[in-house]
Design a protein around this motif. Sequence first.
Motif, PDB file in Angstrom:
ATOM      1  N   MET A  46       0.827  -1.183   0.000  1.00  0.00           N
ATOM      2  CA  MET A  46       0.000   0.000   0.000  1.00  0.00           C
ATOM      3  C   MET A  46       0.877   1.254   0.000  1.00  0.00           C
ATOM      4  SD  MET A  46      -3.179   0.863   2.486  1.00  0.00           S
ATOM      5  CE  MET A  46      -2.443   1.647   3.889  1.00  0.00           C
ATOM      6  N   LYS A  47       0.561   2.186  -0.875  1.00  0.00           N
ATOM      7  CA  LYS A  47       1.320   3.428  -0.961  1.00  0.00           C
ATOM      8  C   LYS A  47       1.032   4.310   0.245  1.00  0.00           C
ATOM      9  CE  LYS A  47       2.032   4.234  -5.831  1.00  0.00           C
ATOM     10  NZ  LYS A  47       1.862   5.199  -6.909  1.00  0.00           N
ATOM     11  N   PRO A  48       2.069   5.032   0.718  1.00  0.00           N
ATOM     12  CA  PRO A  48       1.845   5.940   1.839  1.00  0.00           C
ATOM     13  C   PRO A  48       0.959   7.119   1.419  1.00  0.00           C
ATOM     14  CG  PRO A  48       4.176   5.881   1.211  1.00  0.00           C
ATOM     15  CD  PRO A  48       3.453   4.967   0.303  1.00  0.00           C
ATOM     16  N   ASP A  49       0.152   7.602   2.359  1.00  0.00           N
ATOM     17  CA  ASP A  49      -0.670   8.766   2.061  1.00  0.00           C
ATOM     18  C   ASP A  49       0.180  10.036   2.225  1.00  0.00           C
ATOM     19  OD1 ASP A  49      -0.541   9.403   4.803  1.00  0.00           O
ATOM     20  OD2 ASP A  49      -2.513   8.547   5.217  1.00  0.00           O
ATOM     21  N   LYS A  50      -0.425  11.203   1.957  1.00  0.00           N
ATOM     22  CA  LYS A  50       0.323  12.466   2.000  1.00  0.00           C
ATOM     23  C   LYS A  50       0.946  12.722   3.369  1.00  0.00           C
ATOM     24  CE  LYS A  50      -1.857  15.148  -1.637  1.00  0.00           C
ATOM     25  NZ  LYS A  50      -2.518  16.416  -1.961  1.00  0.00           N
ATOM     26  N   ARG A  51       0.215  12.411   4.405  1.00  0.00           N
ATOM     27  CA  ARG A  51       0.728  12.636   5.754  1.00  0.00           C
ATOM     28  C   ARG A  51       1.950  11.759   6.020  1.00  0.00           C
ATOM     29  NH1 ARG A  51      -2.255  10.884  11.113  1.00  0.00           N
ATOM     30  NH2 ARG A  51      -0.700  11.609  12.569  1.00  0.00           N
ATOM     31  N   GLU A  52       1.869  10.505   5.634  1.00  0.00           N
ATOM     32  CA  GLU A  52       3.000   9.589   5.818  1.00  0.00           C
ATOM     33  C   GLU A  52       4.198  10.027   4.981  1.00  0.00           C
ATOM     34  OE1 GLU A  52       0.858   5.340   6.770  1.00  0.00           O
ATOM     35  OE2 GLU A  52       0.687   6.149   4.736  1.00  0.00           O
ATOM     36  N   LEU A  53       3.940  10.493   3.758  1.00  0.00           N
ATOM     37  CA  LEU A  53       5.028  10.979   2.914  1.00  0.00           C
ATOM     38  C   LEU A  53       5.726  12.186   3.531  1.00  0.00           C
ATOM     39  CD1 LEU A  53       3.722  10.610  -0.752  1.00  0.00           C
ATOM     40  CD2 LEU A  53       5.615   9.393   0.337  1.00  0.00           C
ATOM     41  N   LYS A  54       4.970  13.087   4.131  1.00  0.00           N
ATOM     42  CA  LYS A  54       5.570  14.249   4.793  1.00  0.00           C
ATOM     43  C   LYS A  54       6.452  13.804   5.958  1.00  0.00           C
ATOM     44  CE  LYS A  54       4.414  17.879   2.579  1.00  0.00           C
ATOM     45  NZ  LYS A  54       5.470  18.609   1.890  1.00  0.00           N
ATOM     46  N   GLN A  55       6.005  12.807   6.703  1.00  0.00           N
ATOM     47  CA  GLN A  55       6.790  12.287   7.817  1.00  0.00           C
ATOM     48  C   GLN A  55       8.077  11.640   7.292  1.00  0.00           C
ATOM     49  OE1 GLN A  55       4.730   9.499  10.319  1.00  0.00           O
ATOM     50  NE2 GLN A  55       6.435   9.324  11.745  1.00  0.00           N
ATOM     51  N   ILE A  56       7.963  10.870   6.223  1.00  0.00           N
ATOM     52  CA  ILE A  56       9.143  10.237   5.622  1.00  0.00           C
ATOM     53  C   ILE A  56      10.097  11.308   5.117  1.00  0.00           C
ATOM     54  CG2 ILE A  56       9.940   8.835   3.673  1.00  0.00           C
ATOM     55  CD1 ILE A  56       7.288   7.198   4.043  1.00  0.00           C
ATOM     56  N   GLU A  57       9.563  12.345   4.489  1.00  0.00           N
ATOM     57  CA  GLU A  57      10.415  13.418   3.982  1.00  0.00           C
ATOM     58  C   GLU A  57      11.152  14.116   5.134  1.00  0.00           C
ATOM     59  OE1 GLU A  57      10.335  17.106   0.815  1.00  0.00           O
ATOM     60  OE2 GLU A  57       8.423  16.386   1.603  1.00  0.00           O
ATOM     61  N   ARG A  58      10.478  14.354   6.249  1.00  0.00           N
ATOM     62  CA  ARG A  58      11.139  14.968   7.403  1.00  0.00           C
ATOM     63  C   ARG A  58      12.280  14.083   7.908  1.00  0.00           C
ATOM     64  NH1 ARG A  58       5.838  16.613   8.576  1.00  0.00           N
ATOM     65  NH2 ARG A  58       5.459  14.819   9.924  1.00  0.00           N
ATOM     66  N   GLN A  59      12.066  12.776   7.943  1.00  0.00           N
ATOM     67  CA  GLN A  59      13.115  11.848   8.364  1.00  0.00           C
ATOM     68  C   GLN A  59      14.278  11.866   7.366  1.00  0.00           C
ATOM     69  OE1 GLN A  59      10.887   8.201   8.557  1.00  0.00           O
ATOM     70  NE2 GLN A  59      10.195   8.564  10.653  1.00  0.00           N
ATOM     71  N   PHE A  60      13.941  11.961   6.094  1.00  0.00           N
ATOM     72  CA  PHE A  60      14.958  12.033   5.042  1.00  0.00           C
ATOM     73  C   PHE A  60      15.803  13.298   5.223  1.00  0.00           C
ATOM     74  CE2 PHE A  60      16.160  13.058   0.567  1.00  0.00           C
ATOM     75  CZ  PHE A  60      16.973  11.958   0.344  1.00  0.00           C
ATOM     76  N   VAL A  61      15.159  14.402   5.535  1.00  0.00           N
ATOM     77  CA  VAL A  61      15.863  15.665   5.756  1.00  0.00           C
ATOM     78  C   VAL A  61      16.818  15.544   6.942  1.00  0.00           C
ATOM     79  CG1 VAL A  61      15.558  18.078   6.466  1.00  0.00           C
ATOM     80  CG2 VAL A  61      14.156  17.131   4.635  1.00  0.00           C
ATOM     81  N   VAL A  62      16.397  14.896   8.000  1.00  0.00           N
ATOM     82  CA  VAL A  62      17.263  14.699   9.165  1.00  0.00           C
ATOM     83  C   VAL A  62      18.502  13.894   8.761  1.00  0.00           C
ATOM     84  CG1 VAL A  62      17.457  13.535  11.413  1.00  0.00           C
ATOM     85  CG2 VAL A  62      15.454  14.946  10.897  1.00  0.00           C
ATOM     86  N   ALA A  63      18.297  12.833   8.010  1.00  0.00           N
ATOM     87  CA  ALA A  63      19.422  11.999   7.563  1.00  0.00           C
ATOM     88  C   ALA A  63      20.356  12.786   6.642  1.00  0.00           C
ATOM     89  CB  ALA A  63      18.904  10.747   6.859  1.00  0.00           C
ATOM     90  N   LEU A  64      19.789  13.588   5.741  1.00  0.00           N
ATOM     91  CA  LEU A  64      20.625  14.403   4.856  1.00  0.00           C
ATOM     92  C   LEU A  64      21.374  15.479   5.634  1.00  0.00           C
ATOM     93  CD1 LEU A  64      18.499  15.050   1.633  1.00  0.00           C
ATOM     94  CD2 LEU A  64      20.513  13.591   1.878  1.00  0.00           C
TER      95      LEU A  64
END
Length: 123
Positions: A1-19
Amino acid sequence: MKPDKRELKQIERQFVVALTEACEAAKTEVPGFCWLTHDSGANQFPAGLRVTWIFDTRANLEQALVDGFKQHARAQTLAALEQTGLDPGLISNCLQFDSEEACTNSQKGNWLARLAQIRRIRH
């Protein structure tokens, strides 16, 4: 199942922390490296992901690439993708390199215009 917009925003925030961790390490290890940014253009995150590693001058960027920085940036970006559960296959088209000097010379320091121009050139 694809993540919804809210989940994608959370993943993006985690990605930003890692970057951000990768960025801070590179600042201390690589002469002339200044910062990095990510964007997804009209394709939205993560499909159109681009990570741009930015140096102070074109000369420092070119020297870093000669010294193998592209492989380092690739490894760090791949680690950030994997750490956040994103498809590692995104790495194949997401890396870009640029310099403050080039942005100042061609877009008078306007990074939004510069990143849009780089995106158009690459596609």
